[in-house]
Write a protein that holds these residues in place. Structure first.
Motif, PDB file in Angstrom:
ATOM      1  N   ASN A  13      -2.788   9.915 -13.322  1.00  0.00           N
ATOM      2  CA  ASN A  13      -2.131   9.270 -12.189  1.00  0.00           C
ATOM      3  C   ASN A  13      -0.868   8.501 -12.565  1.00  0.00           C
ATOM      4  OD1 ASN A  13      -2.505   9.355  -9.368  1.00  0.00           O
ATOM      5  ND2 ASN A  13      -3.021   7.181  -9.316  1.00  0.00           N
ATOM      6  N   VAL A  46      -2.795   3.540  -7.589  1.00  0.00           N
ATOM      7  CA  VAL A  46      -1.574   4.035  -6.931  1.00  0.00           C
ATOM      8  C   VAL A  46      -0.917   5.052  -7.854  1.00  0.00           C
ATOM      9  CG1 VAL A  46       0.726   3.432  -6.078  1.00  0.00           C
ATOM     10  CG2 VAL A  46      -1.177   1.874  -5.685  1.00  0.00           C
ATOM     11  N   GLU A  47      -0.498   6.179  -7.300  1.00  0.00           N
ATOM     12  CA  GLU A  47       0.273   7.144  -8.083  1.00  0.00           C
ATOM     13  C   GLU A  47       1.520   6.440  -8.615  1.00  0.00           C
ATOM     14  OE1 GLU A  47       2.776  11.315  -7.514  1.00  0.00           O
ATOM     15  OE2 GLU A  47       1.498  10.579  -5.886  1.00  0.00           O
ATOM     16  N   SER A  56       9.073   2.443  -2.990  1.00  0.00           N
ATOM     17  CA  SER A  56       8.380   1.332  -3.654  1.00  0.00           C
ATOM     18  C   SER A  56       8.822   1.320  -5.109  1.00  0.00           C
ATOM     19  CB  SER A  56       6.860   1.507  -3.537  1.00  0.00           C
ATOM     20  OG  SER A  56       6.172   0.384  -4.050  1.00  0.00           O
ATOM     21  N   ALA A  95       0.822  -1.223   0.000  1.00  0.00           N
ATOM     22  CA  ALA A  95       0.000   0.000   0.000  1.00  0.00           C
ATOM     23  C   ALA A  95       0.856   1.273   0.000  1.00  0.00           C
ATOM     24  CB  ALA A  95      -0.956   0.001   1.184  1.00  0.00           C
ATOM     25  N   PRO A  96       1.732   1.449  -0.986  1.00  0.00           N
ATOM     26  CA  PRO A  96       2.553   2.660  -1.033  1.00  0.00           C
ATOM     27  C   PRO A  96       1.753   3.870  -1.504  1.00  0.00           C
ATOM     28  CG  PRO A  96       2.917   1.387  -3.010  1.00  0.00           C
ATOM     29  CD  PRO A  96       1.974   0.571  -2.153  1.00  0.00           C
ATOM     30  N   LYS A  97       2.230   5.056  -1.160  1.00  0.00           N
ATOM     31  CA  LYS A  97       1.609   6.276  -1.676  1.00  0.00           C
ATOM     32  C   LYS A  97       1.980   6.485  -3.141  1.00  0.00           C
ATOM     33  CE  LYS A  97       1.379   8.733   2.742  1.00  0.00           C
ATOM     34  NZ  LYS A  97       1.811   9.944   3.501  1.00  0.00           N
ATOM     35  N   LYS A  98       3.190   6.064  -3.512  1.00  0.00           N
ATOM     36  CA  LYS A  98       3.646   6.182  -4.898  1.00  0.00           C
ATOM     37  C   LYS A  98       4.528   4.993  -5.228  1.00  0.00           C
ATOM     38  CE  LYS A  98       6.791   9.305  -6.088  1.00  0.00           C
ATOM     39  NZ  LYS A  98       7.400  10.615  -6.479  1.00  0.00           N
ATOM     40  N   HIS A  99       4.424   4.542  -6.472  1.00  0.00           N
ATOM     41  CA  HIS A  99       5.261   3.437  -6.928  1.00  0.00           C
ATOM     42  C   HIS A  99       6.008   3.865  -8.183  1.00  0.00           C
ATOM     43  CE1 HIS A  99       6.546  -0.731  -7.355  1.00  0.00           C
ATOM     44  NE2 HIS A  99       6.367  -0.574  -8.658  1.00  0.00           N
TER      45      HIS A  99
END
Length: 214
Positions: A82, A66-67, A102, A45-49
């Motif tokens: 995104n 996911v961004e 990530s 569950a990252p904020k950005k990958h």
């Protein structure tokens, strides 16, 4: 086909004669490894990958929730929200040390340095790519790697195949969280021992690493 005049039948024929199969075939590597990665990223569950040179299908779908940033040696223009796309050379990444929490690079490392995609021929190109990914991954960060595994060799200029345990030895500052395998029979085996890959001809090794915090 013209019985009810609902749709005009084109004079340009397009015969499709090979699709009457009893089951639907698919590329086992390229369906299973992105599906595996999606499940891992859901758990993280990252904020950005950030992804480097994986299949574009993976990145475009991941960006729905996911961004995402996607970089490739041969950059692409993608019109989706995104997701940001750009150019990157795995042998010399432009990101700062310890900056990405990530990160993924799937079914790509095995090509670096073989000249297949216009890059310079370099027998150690894959090692340079591994070192660069290790450099930019943040302590405590997650790194998803996919490469062919089995009886190791170079199949010039297509790809390399790695012995799975030997491959993990390149990631000295990381802990292996999970190894999953698409075997030669096309079966996805989740969270298995590295040794299961040893006798594969062209298995798909899915490695989830976490960078040590020291």
């Amino acid at each position: 086909m013209n019985a009810n005049n609902r749709l005009p039948v084109s004079k340009d024929l397009f015969p499709c004669l090979d699709d009457r199969t009893t089951t639907t075939s698919f590329d086992r590597h390229y369906i299973y490894h992105p599906a595996w990665a999606m499940r891992v990223i859901k758990a993280i569950a990252p904020k950005k990958h950030i992804d480097i040179s994986s299949t574009l299908t993976f990145c475009s779908m991941l960006s729905a929730f996911v961004e995402t940033e996607f970089y490739d040696y041969r950059p692409i223009t993608l019109s989706l929200d995104n997701i940001v796309c750009g150019k990157a050379d795995l042998a010399s990444l432009q990101f700062a040390d310890n900056s990405i929490e990530s990160l993924s690079c799937m079914h790509s490392i095995e090509h670096v340095g073989l000249g297949r995609y216009g890059d310079a021929v370099d027998p150690n190109g894959d090692i340079k790519a591994i070192n660069e990914l290790a450099r930019v991954c943040a302590p405590g960060g997650n790194l998803l790697i996919v490469v062919p595994v089995g009886i190791q060799k170079v199949v010039f200029n297509a790809h390399r195949i790695y012995q799975a345990a030997s491959f993990t030895s390149y990631f000295k500052d990381f802990t292996l969280k999970e190894f999953s395998l698409v075997d030669d029979d096309g079966i996805l085996l989740r969270n298995v021992d590295l040794s299961l890959a040893d006798n594969q001809s062209y298995g798909c090794g899915c490695f989830w690493f976490m960078k040590n915090t020291r």
